[in-house]
Design an enzyme around this catalytic site. Sequence first.
Site, PDB file in Angstrom:
ATOM      1  N   ASP A 258       0.841  -1.203   0.000  1.00  0.00           N
ATOM      2  CA  ASP A 258       0.000   0.000   0.000  1.00  0.00           C
ATOM      3  C   ASP A 258       0.877   1.254   0.000  1.00  0.00           C
ATOM      4  OD1 ASP A 258       0.848  -0.203   2.599  1.00  0.00           O
ATOM      5  OD2 ASP A 258      -1.110   0.115   3.523  1.00  0.00           O
ATOM      6  N   SER A 259       2.192   1.072   0.054  1.00  0.00           N
ATOM      7  CA  SER A 259       3.112   2.196  -0.186  1.00  0.00           C
ATOM      8  C   SER A 259       2.849   2.796  -1.564  1.00  0.00           C
ATOM      9  CB  SER A 259       4.567   1.730  -0.066  1.00  0.00           C
ATOM     10  OG  SER A 259       4.797   0.603  -0.879  1.00  0.00           O
TER      11      SER A 259
ATOM     12  N   ASP B   4      -1.168  -6.038  -0.376  1.00  0.00           N
ATOM     13  CA  ASP B   4      -1.504  -5.445   0.915  1.00  0.00           C
ATOM     14  C   ASP B   4      -3.002  -5.209   1.050  1.00  0.00           C
ATOM     15  OD1 ASP B   4       0.366  -4.958   2.898  1.00  0.00           O
ATOM     16  OD2 ASP B   4       1.160  -3.172   1.916  1.00  0.00           O
TER      17      ASP B   4
ATOM     18  N   LYS C  73      -1.318  -9.279   2.726  1.00  0.00           N
ATOM     19  CA  LYS C  73      -0.562  -8.862   3.921  1.00  0.00           C
ATOM     20  C   LYS C  73      -1.448  -7.937   4.742  1.00  0.00           C
ATOM     21  CE  LYS C  73       3.131  -5.880   3.772  1.00  0.00           C
ATOM     22  NZ  LYS C  73       2.630  -4.705   4.524  1.00  0.00           N
TER      23      LYS C  73
ATOM     24  N   GLU D 144      -1.252  -5.419   8.335  1.00  0.00           N
ATOM     25  CA  GLU D 144      -0.440  -4.859   9.411  1.00  0.00           C
ATOM     26  C   GLU D 144      -1.048  -5.369  10.707  1.00  0.00           C
ATOM     27  OE1 GLU D 144       0.350  -0.679   9.056  1.00  0.00           O
ATOM     28  OE2 GLU D 144       1.030  -0.921   6.997  1.00  0.00           O
TER      29      GLU D 144
ATOM     30  N   GLU E 111       9.375  -4.309  10.478  1.00  0.00           N
ATOM     31  CA  GLU E 111       9.823  -3.003   9.968  1.00  0.00           C
ATOM     32  C   GLU E 111      10.321  -2.096  11.097  1.00  0.00           C
ATOM     33  OE1 GLU E 111       7.133  -1.014   7.270  1.00  0.00           O
ATOM     34  OE2 GLU E 111       8.411   0.771   7.177  1.00  0.00           O
TER      35      GLU E 111
HETATM   36  O1  KIV Z   1       3.514  -1.103   1.659  1.00  0.00           O
HETATM   37  C1  KIV Z   1       4.667  -1.541   1.578  1.00  0.00           C
HETATM   38  O2  KIV Z   1       5.396  -1.295   0.612  1.00  0.00           O
HETATM   39  C2  KIV Z   1       5.164  -2.352   2.684  1.00  0.00           C
HETATM   40  C3  KIV Z   1       6.627  -2.648   2.696  1.00  0.00           C
HETATM   41  C4  KIV Z   1       7.367  -1.438   3.077  1.00  0.00           C
HETATM   42  C5  KIV Z   1       6.952  -3.810   3.546  1.00  0.00           C
HETATM   43  O3  KIV Z   1       4.428  -2.723   3.546  1.00  0.00           O
END
Ligand code: KIV
Length: 277
Positions: free
Chosen positions: A49-50, A88, A118, A120, A187
């Site tokens: 989600d970055s 994510d 994924k 969090e 992280e």
């Molecule tokens: O969103 C993302 O890119 C991440 C990575 C930094 C692990 O969660």
Amino acid sequence: MSAQRQIRRKTVKDIAAAKGSDPLVCLTAYDAPTAALLDPHCDVLLVGDSVGMVVHGLDSTVGVTMEMMILHGQAVMRASEQAFVVVDMPFGSYETNADQAFLNAARIMKETRCQAVKIESGAYAAQQISHLVDRGVPVMGHVGLRPQAVNVDGGFRAKGRSQDERARVIDEAHAADEAGAFAIVVEGVAEDLATEITELVSCPTIGIGASAKCDGQILVTDDMLGKFEWTPRFVRRYGDVRTVISDSASAYADDVRNRRFPGDAETYALSKRKAEG
Ligand code: KIV
């Protein structure tokens, strides 16, 4: 009959088996051409989600939507063939309860065809993780610095500075592992905490700003390519894409303004027959 080589996409078993073995190589990917270039080199491609910050210019990942994750997930799946692809789950798509998490995870998996999601994973998320795994959704956890929690943390801060915080991160990793996560992103923690977590959990840990003691490493691809002026201290730049883009745009602008582009080689000529007729 053609002897075409069948490329096998990595599975959750390949990733889980990397615990304590060769380090897992992981990078983020958001678009098809980049995914195609990264795919041969990576065990895992994460549609993180970055993307909200890296591609869409948001100041945090909080504003990222399901639609954004699905669109970028589809592009990465289309262009990759051997890496294990994880998408994510965005902020607000899984925290309410296990049913909400399953409906959104199932939508991501059906619409993108990715292999896993994924989340969090604060301590509360263990219930969601076991609910998803029981129903056929492999889950990667994410502990330590959790970017979706930026508003309660008051910024993007490394975790585990106090004994309380350290214990909380260990509990979160333990809970995600016990709940059935096949891997956990760790992280923004110091090496001793990353080591403790890696020794404690049965699944591979994937570090970002968490030392070489993890079972694998991940970076935001655009950071390691050198696309941004500022990057976190833990990023190593392997390229200078910023300079390549800026120099190329400048040279193009110069050529257009001075009528050097397009030249003969880039110009269609009238076909011979048409010219003669
Ligand atoms: O969103 C993302 O890119 C991440 C990575 C930094 C692990 O969660």
